[in-house]
Enzyme design. Structure first.
Site, PDB file in Angstrom:
ATOM      1  N   ARG A   1     -20.120 -24.875 -39.844  1.00 39.83           N
ATOM      2  CA  ARG A   1     -20.735 -25.392 -41.080  1.00 39.83           C
ATOM      3  C   ARG A   1     -21.936 -26.272 -40.771  1.00 39.83           C
ATOM      4  NH1 ARG A   1     -14.995 -27.954 -42.617  1.00 39.83           N
ATOM      5  NH2 ARG A   1     -14.421 -26.216 -41.240  1.00 39.83           N
TER       6      ARG A   1
ATOM      7  N   GLU B   1     -17.953 -26.776 -36.215  1.00 41.00           N
ATOM      8  CA  GLU B   1     -19.388 -26.728 -35.910  1.00 41.00           C
ATOM      9  C   GLU B   1     -20.135 -25.657 -36.691  1.00 41.00           C
ATOM     10  OE1 GLU B   1     -17.154 -25.054 -34.325  1.00 41.00           O
ATOM     11  OE2 GLU B   1     -18.139 -23.099 -34.240  1.00 41.00           O
TER      12      GLU B   1
ATOM     13  N   ASP C   1     -17.571 -20.864 -28.704  1.00 41.08           N
ATOM     14  CA  ASP C   1     -17.047 -22.074 -29.356  1.00 41.08           C
ATOM     15  C   ASP C   1     -15.857 -22.619 -28.578  1.00 41.08           C
ATOM     16  OD1 ASP C   1     -16.283 -24.095 -31.052  1.00 41.08           O
ATOM     17  OD2 ASP C   1     -15.533 -22.765 -32.643  1.00 41.08           O
TER      18      ASP C   1
ATOM     19  N   LYS D   1     -10.703 -26.958 -27.929  1.00 46.28           N
ATOM     20  CA  LYS D   1      -9.643 -26.041 -28.335  1.00 46.28           C
ATOM     21  C   LYS D   1      -8.613 -25.889 -27.205  1.00 46.28           C
ATOM     22  CE  LYS D   1     -12.474 -23.012 -31.289  1.00 46.28           C
ATOM     23  NZ  LYS D   1     -11.727 -23.219 -32.548  1.00 46.28           N
TER      24      LYS D   1
ATOM     25  N   LYS E   1     -23.712 -17.302 -38.869  1.00 46.96           N
ATOM     26  CA  LYS E   1     -23.294 -18.286 -37.860  1.00 46.96           C
ATOM     27  C   LYS E   1     -23.424 -17.670 -36.475  1.00 46.96           C
ATOM     28  CE  LYS E   1     -19.064 -20.602 -36.150  1.00 46.96           C
ATOM     29  NZ  LYS E   1     -17.696 -21.056 -36.463  1.00 46.96           N
TER      30      LYS E   1
ATOM     31  N   ASP F   1     -17.641 -15.757 -31.920  1.00 51.00           N
ATOM     32  CA  ASP F   1     -18.020 -16.737 -32.929  1.00 51.00           C
ATOM     33  C   ASP F   1     -19.489 -16.595 -33.352  1.00 51.00           C
ATOM     34  OD1 ASP F   1     -16.902 -18.623 -34.607  1.00 51.00           O
ATOM     35  OD2 ASP F   1     -17.395 -20.335 -33.327  1.00 51.00           O
TER      36      ASP F   1
ATOM     37  N   ASP G   1     -15.195 -29.364 -33.587  1.00 56.17           N
ATOM     38  CA  ASP G   1     -14.820 -27.952 -33.656  1.00 56.17           C
ATOM     39  C   ASP G   1     -15.143 -27.349 -35.033  1.00 56.17           C
ATOM     40  OD1 ASP G   1     -13.862 -25.556 -32.766  1.00 56.17           O
ATOM     41  OD2 ASP G   1     -11.731 -26.090 -32.910  1.00 56.17           O
TER      42      ASP G   1
HETATM   43  N1  BES Z   1     -14.833 -20.549 -34.911  1.00 51.80           N
HETATM   44  C1  BES Z   1     -13.776 -21.330 -35.423  1.00 51.80           C
HETATM   45  C2  BES Z   1     -12.934 -20.591 -36.469  1.00 51.80           C
HETATM   46  C3  BES Z   1     -12.154 -19.401 -35.963  1.00 51.80           C
HETATM   47  C4  BES Z   1     -10.892 -19.569 -35.444  1.00 51.80           C
HETATM   48  C5  BES Z   1     -12.669 -18.139 -36.070  1.00 51.80           C
HETATM   49  C6  BES Z   1     -10.174 -18.469 -35.007  1.00 51.80           C
HETATM   50  C7  BES Z   1     -11.942 -17.034 -35.635  1.00 51.80           C
HETATM   51  C8  BES Z   1     -10.693 -17.201 -35.102  1.00 51.80           C
HETATM   52  C9  BES Z   1     -14.341 -22.562 -36.090  1.00 51.80           C
HETATM   53  O1  BES Z   1     -15.481 -23.090 -35.520  1.00 51.80           O
HETATM   54  C10 BES Z   1     -13.295 -23.606 -35.999  1.00 51.80           C
HETATM   55  O2  BES Z   1     -13.007 -24.036 -34.908  1.00 51.80           O
HETATM   56  N2  BES Z   1     -12.748 -24.038 -37.142  1.00 51.80           N
HETATM   57  C11 BES Z   1     -11.730 -25.008 -37.163  1.00 51.80           C
HETATM   58  C12 BES Z   1     -12.058 -25.973 -38.278  1.00 51.80           C
HETATM   59  C13 BES Z   1     -11.242 -27.215 -38.249  1.00 51.80           C
HETATM   60  C14 BES Z   1     -11.578 -28.060 -37.055  1.00 51.80           C
HETATM   61  C15 BES Z   1     -11.488 -27.969 -39.520  1.00 51.80           C
HETATM   62  C16 BES Z   1     -10.411 -24.310 -37.411  1.00 51.80           C
HETATM   63  O3  BES Z   1     -10.368 -23.320 -38.141  1.00 51.80           O
HETATM   64  O4  BES Z   1      -9.421 -24.735 -36.841  1.00 51.80           O
HETATM   65 ZN    ZN Z   2     -16.669 -21.774 -34.515  1.00 53.45          ZN
HETATM   66 MN    MN Z   3     -15.082 -24.420 -33.937  1.00 52.25          MN
END
Ligand code: BES
Ligand code: ZN
Ligand code: MN
Length: 502
Positions: free
Chosen positions: A356, A354, A275, A282, A270, A293, A352
């Site tokens: 996947r 993104e 992000d 966020k 990824k 990220d 968010d």
């Molecule tokens: N990059 C984030 C996940 C992340 C969060 C990595 C904190 C490292 C530290 C990812 O893109 C994300 O935002 N995931 C969301 C998914 C949700 C919207 C289903 C998450 O984990 O909140």
């Molecule tokens: Zn992310």
């Molecule tokens: Mn995200």
């Protein structure tokens, strides 16, 4: 850093600092410690008699070296009383701590005995690998943006000579030292890419780094630009880039070690260089961490560098779909429907989620290029650190054999993994009303529903998904770990490939 292997007398090497191990609990200095004790006029014995040895593994005492030669100091490091049974990981961690202590002393070129001389349960190769890896990893710092000298470490460790325990062990010690150095340098490359600020590590910058790594290591490098990604039908990946003015870069690096082309192991990372969450933005607090990220992308680029240097007999592809995830008037909106390269439709519930989306096209592309093993690496879900914290890394796999191979590969690295479930019952949470699949599954089992989304694109091909969200960065220096990007899972990926095609 320069790492050499030598034989002969510890005190006859071209070095500024000699390191001597003092196994805790010995009443009389023995072996190399006894030799060192004579060189410093019995000072080590005196230190022992006066109780200056604390019994803590890693504690060091420093003595000025006698004579007028290059050698400046003798450093005695306490090894603790269980050193004979020490594991490779314990040696690696001790070496990491020692390397920073030595830097603090401005140790210059260091010579030490191969650790299997005291950690006697280790083979010469494993011992040399662990100490080389520990030194190169432990000395890592990202300080290119400190403009004041006071903010940088004052001293330096400029080189390391590992003294093989015998001439017969020299070749194995050399193999281990080389492997450890290559593994650690690849990890440090991944750390460098991760730690760089997002305004200086855009998708274009990552692509330039990939091209540099390819040119220096004899890899094929292809950068798929937006127009070509559109032609290939990568609508899922491109949807994430819609809000950004930075051009997306879909990076492909290829290593050919097998006699025939094809049958690739694909490492898919990824590569979200920042992000923000996009329209599903966020909160401000801590958002700066989202420069990390792209640590998945960084780790597959690091891994393939080491693979190119170690030359296993197998074909490997590193794929890094890179883009920013930004909000703007052109950004993807919640509820939008996009199509991935393999034709599957996706309802974007949350912009968010993104990672996947870019990996869906990364996996689909890998399959279309003839990959028969898929391993993706991603800072995918905050839920991963809720589940496993920063200790274990979650792995999801549709293939027991692949999981077992990755688990085995992690052993000699000290990285720790844990297999997570992917039961089909979880698919219910990501069923869309208007498309084939939706990109979020609600709060319960957030890491698993993310994995199930990826599973839909991996299909029946042997696949493993490594969610590094909990371990992408470390918060303080300890052992081989230094503050900032961890470089996990570079060494396990490389070891896996070596085990298959070594
Ligand atoms: N990059 C984030 C996940 C992340 C969060 C990595 C904190 C490292 C530290 C990812 O893109 C994300 O935002 N995931 C969301 C998914 C949700 C919207 C289903 C998450 O984990 O909140
Ligand atoms: Zn992310
Ligand atoms: Mn995200």
């Amino acid at each position: 850093m320069d790492i050499e292997v030598s034989t002969g007398d510890l005190f006859d090497q071209a070095a500024d600092t000699v390191v001597v191990y003092a196994p805790t609990g010995r009443r009389q200095p023995a072996g190399a410690t006894a030799v060192a004790d004579r060189r410093v006029g019995g000072a080590i014995k005196r230190a022992q008699d006066k109780g200056l040895f604390t019994g803590t593994a890693g504690h060091v005492l420093e003595y000025p070296a006698p004579g007028r030669g290059r050698l400046k100091r003798i450093v005695v490091v306490e090894t603790g009383d269980k050193i004979a049974e020490a594991t490779a990981q314990q040696v690696r961690a001790m070496a990491g701590n020692l390397s920073r202590t030595l830097r603090g002393m401005d140790a210059g070129h260091v010579v030490l005995a191969a650790p299997n001389s005291v950690a006697t349960s280790l083979s010469p190769e494993d011992a040399a690998r662990a100490v080389a890896e520990g030194f190169v990893l432990g000395l890592y710092r990202f300080d290119k943006h400190h403009t004041r000298a006071a903010d940088k470490p004052k001293g330096a460790v400029t080189g390391l000579t590992i003294l093989a325990s015998s001439a017969r062990q020299r070749a194995a010690t050399e193999r281990g030292a080389h492997l450890g150095k290559v593994m650690a340098e690849a990890t440090n490359l991944a750390r460098d890419l991760g730690n760089e600020a997002a305004n200086r590590m855009t998708p274009t910058d990552v692509a330039e780094e990939a091209q540099r790594v390819a040119a220096e290591n004899g890899l094929e490098c292809q950068i798929i630009e937006r127009a070509e990604a559109e032609r290939l039908g990568m609508g899922s990946y491109l949807s994430v880039s819609n809000g950004s003015i930075e051009p997306p870069k879909f990076i492909v690096l290829r290593y050919h070690g097998a006699s025939r082309r094809g049958n690739y192991v694909a490492l898919v990372g990824k590569g979200i260089t920042f992000d923000t969450g996009g329209i599903s933005i966020k909160p401000a607090g801590g958002m700066e961490a989202m420069k990390w990220d792209m640590c998945g992308a960084a780790s597959v680029i690091g891994a393939i560098q080491a693979i190119a240097q170690l030359k296993p007999n197998l074909n490997v592809m590193a794929i890094a779909p890179c883009t920013e995830n930004m909000p703007s008037g052109s950004a993807t909106k919640p509820g939008d429907v996009v199509y991935a390269m393999d034709g599957q439709s996706i309802e974007v519930i949350n912009t968010d989620a993104e990672g996947r989306l870019v990996l869906a096209d990364g996996l689909a592309y890998a399959k279309s290029e003839g990959a028969t093993t898929l391993i993706d690496v991603a800072t995918l879900t905050g839920a991963m650190s809720v589940a496993l914290g920063n200790v274990r890394v979650g792995i999801f796999s549709n293939n027991d054999r692949l999981w077992n191979q990755l688990d085995a590969a992690s052993g000699p690295t000290g990285e720790k993994y844990w297999r997570m479930p992917i039961d089909d019952e979880y698919n219910r949470q990501i069923k869309s009303d208007i498309a084939d699949i939706k990109n979020t599954g609600g709060r319960p089992a957030g890491s698993i529903t993310a994995a199930k989304f990826l599973h839909a694109f991996a299909g029946d091909t042997a696949w493993a998904h490594i969610d590094i969200a909990g371990v992408m960065n470390v918060t303080s220096d300890r052992g081989e770990w230094t503050k900032g990007a961890s470089g996990i899972p570079v060494r396990t990926l490389v070891q896996y490939v070596l085990n298959r095609g070594g």
